[in-house]
Write an enzyme that holds these catalytic residues in place. Structure first.
Site, PDB file in Angstrom:
ATOM      1  CG  HIS A  97      -4.275  -7.704   0.975  1.00  0.00           C
ATOM      2  ND1 HIS A  97      -4.472  -6.986  -0.188  1.00  0.00           N
ATOM      3  CD2 HIS A  97      -3.221  -7.135   1.603  1.00  0.00           C
ATOM      4  CE1 HIS A  97      -3.557  -6.033  -0.254  1.00  0.00           C
ATOM      5  NE2 HIS A  97      -2.780  -6.092   0.806  1.00  0.00           N
ATOM      6  CD  GLU A 117      -4.533  -4.417  14.129  1.00  0.00           C
ATOM      7  OE1 GLU A 117      -4.240  -3.218  13.943  1.00  0.00           O
ATOM      8  OE2 GLU A 117      -4.534  -5.266  13.233  1.00  0.00           O
ATOM      9  NE  ARG A 126       1.801  -7.851  -0.365  1.00  0.00           N
ATOM     10  CZ  ARG A 126       2.738  -7.091   0.216  1.00  0.00           C
ATOM     11  NH1 ARG A 126       2.426  -5.924   0.694  1.00  0.00           N
ATOM     12  NH2 ARG A 126       3.972  -7.514   0.326  1.00  0.00           N
ATOM     13  CG  ASN A 144      -1.504   3.193  10.919  1.00  0.00           C
ATOM     14  OD1 ASN A 144      -1.218   2.603   9.887  1.00  0.00           O
ATOM     15  ND2 ASN A 144      -1.968   2.580  11.998  1.00  0.00           N
ATOM     16  CB  SER A 161       0.325  -7.764   3.267  1.00  0.00           C
ATOM     17  OG  SER A 161       1.329  -6.868   3.681  1.00  0.00           O
ATOM     18  CB  SER A 199      -0.844   0.074   1.279  1.00  0.00           C
ATOM     19  OG  SER A 199      -1.952  -0.738   1.182  1.00  0.00           O
ATOM     20  CG  HIS A 231      -2.220  -2.685  -3.585  1.00  0.00           C
ATOM     21  ND1 HIS A 231      -1.305  -3.669  -3.337  1.00  0.00           N
ATOM     22  CD2 HIS A 231      -2.573  -2.213  -2.378  1.00  0.00           C
ATOM     23  CE1 HIS A 231      -1.114  -3.798  -2.048  1.00  0.00           C
ATOM     24  NE2 HIS A 231      -1.888  -2.919  -1.432  1.00  0.00           N
TER      25      HIS A 231
HETATM   26  I1  8IG Z   1      -0.982   0.787   6.769  1.00  0.00           I
HETATM   27  O1  8IG Z   1      -2.639  -0.330  12.218  1.00  0.00           O
HETATM   28  C1  8IG Z   1      -1.614  -0.344   8.169  1.00  0.00           C
HETATM   29  N1  8IG Z   1      -1.937  -1.603   7.962  1.00  0.00           N
HETATM   30  N2  8IG Z   1      -3.618  -4.630  11.001  1.00  0.00           N
HETATM   31  N3  8IG Z   1      -3.122  -2.456  11.623  1.00  0.00           N
HETATM   32  C2  8IG Z   1      -3.181  -3.439  10.678  1.00  0.00           C
HETATM   33  N4  8IG Z   1      -2.814  -3.251   9.425  1.00  0.00           N
HETATM   34  C3  8IG Z   1      -2.364  -2.039   9.118  1.00  0.00           C
HETATM   35  C4  8IG Z   1      -2.275  -0.997  10.021  1.00  0.00           C
HETATM   36  C5  8IG Z   1      -2.677  -1.211  11.351  1.00  0.00           C
HETATM   37  N5  8IG Z   1      -1.808   0.073   9.398  1.00  0.00           N
END
Ligand code: 8IG
Length: 276
Positions: free
Chosen positions: A90, A197, A88, A239, A216, A36, A68
Site C-alpha cells: 500500500h 477518514e 499487497r 465497517n 488500495s 485485508s 495479508h
Molecule cells: I476495511 O473506513 C477499511 N478500509 N480509507 N476508510 C478507509 N479505508 C478503509 C476503511 C475506511 N475501512
C-alpha cells in the site's frame, strides 16, 4: 527525484520468470489479489499447484499489514490457471506506486488477462450492512499517485495515456451477478490512508459521488488496464465509514467481518473464475 535504477516493467518480467520457475507453471490465466481479511479465501479457491513466498520473487516486499499473507499461490480451476496473491503493498506503508502495482504487473507478465481485485472498505450507503460485498463500478483515485507517472513506459509497452472509461469490466460484473444476483455496485474512492477518514472527509467523498472508501485497489486497477487486462473489483464492506455509526473504527472489527463473510466471498470468486 532520482530515476528508478530498475525499470518496473522489466522487474515484473523477472518476477514472472521466477514465479514460472518456482511454480512449474509457464503461464497463469487469471490473478486474484486478496485484500485485508480475504486471505482465508486463498485456501478454498481451487486445486493447489504450488505456493511461492512473495518475498522470494524479485521486487515484492513482504506484506506487513495484518490480514495479508506472504503468498503467491498457484491453483487450477478446471483448465484455468489462477495466481492468488495473498497480500499487497500500500502507499500508506511508504511504498511508491510502482511497488504497489508490482503484483499486478507480475501477474500480467505471467500471462494473466483477467485480474480480480478484492479489498475491505468502509461503506457510506445506508443500504449496505457490514459484511455486504459490493462490485466496484468505477473509482475515484484520490491518492495523488499513479502507476503511469514517472519515466515513460518502455517502447514495447502501451503509452501511459490509458483510457479509463471502463476500468471495471461490464462483462465481468455481469458474470459476478450470474453467481450472486443480489450484488450491488458502487463507486470506490481510493485514498492514501494510513488513518481512517474524519466525518467531514466522508461527507466530502459522498458529495463527490463515492459510496465506499479504502486504501488500495485504484492504482492496481489503473496498472492492469494500462497493460490490457480485464478487471473485476469486489469490495467487502467491513465497517460503516467515520460518522456513519456510533461505533469507533477498529482494524480487528474489519478482520472479524471479513472472516464471517469468507464462505460467501469464496463462492463468488470461484463462481466467477469457473465462468471465465
Ligand atoms: I476495511 O473506513 C477499511 N478500509 N480509507 N476508510 C478507509 N479505508 C478503509 C476503511 C475506511 N475501512
Amino acid at each position: 527525484m532520482d530515476a528508478p535504477t530498475v525499470d518496473p516493467y522489466e522487474l515484473a518480467a523477472t518476477a514472472a520468470a521466477e514465479l514460472a520457475r518456482r511454480s512449474g507453471l509457464v503461464r497463469h490465466d487469471a490473478a486474484v489479489v486478496l485484500g485485508s481479511g480475504w486471505a482465508a479465501a486463498a485456501d478454498q479457491l481451487g486445486d493447489l499447484v504450488a505456493d511461492t513466498e512473495l518475498g522470494d520473487l524479485p521486487g515484492f516486499p513482504v506484506p506487513t499489514v495484518a490480514g495479508h499473507r506472504n503468498l503467491a499461490r498457484s491453483v487450477t480451476i478446471g483448465s484455468l490457471r489462477v495466481l492468488v496473491l495473498g497480500g499487497r503493498a500500500h502507499l500508506f506503508e511508504g511504498y511508491p506506486a510502482d511497488t504497489v502495482v508490482h503484483g499486478v504487473r507480475t501477474a500480467l507478465a505471467a500471462g494473466c488477462r483477467t485480474v480480480i481485485l478484492t479489498n475491505a472498505a468502509g461503506g457510506f450507503n445506508s443500504d449496505w450492512p457490514v459484511g455486504q460485498p459490493v462490485l466496484i463500478r468505477d473509482q475515484l483515485n484520490l491518492t495523488g499517485a499513479s502507476p503511469v507517472v514517472g519515466p515513460p513506459p518502455p517502447a514495447n509497452e502501451p503509452s501511459r495515456f490509458v483510457d479509463l472509461t471502463e476500468v471495471y469490466s461490464v462483462r465481468l460484473r455481469e458474470i459476478a451477478r450470474q453467481v450472486d444476483p443480489t450484488l450491488p455496485e458502487g463507486v470506490y474512492a481510493g485514498v492514501l490512508g494510513g488513518a481512517y477518514e474524519t466525518p467531514a472527509e466522508i461527507r466530502m467523498l459522498q458529495a463527490i459521488g463515492a459510496e465506499l472508501v479504502g486504501m488500495s485497489t485504484v492504482l492496481e486497477a489503473i496498472a492492469a488496464r494500462h497493460l490490457g487486462a480485464e478487471v473485476l473489483g469486489v469490495a467487502l464492506i467491513t465497517n460503516a465509514a467515520a460518522g456513519m455509526s456510533d461505533e469507533p473504527l477498529k482494524h480487528s472489527d474489519v478482520l472479524d467481518a471479513a472472516r464471517d463473510a469468507t464462505p460467501r466471498m469464496v463462492a463468488l470468486l470461484r463462481g466467477v473464475l469457473e465462468r471465465l
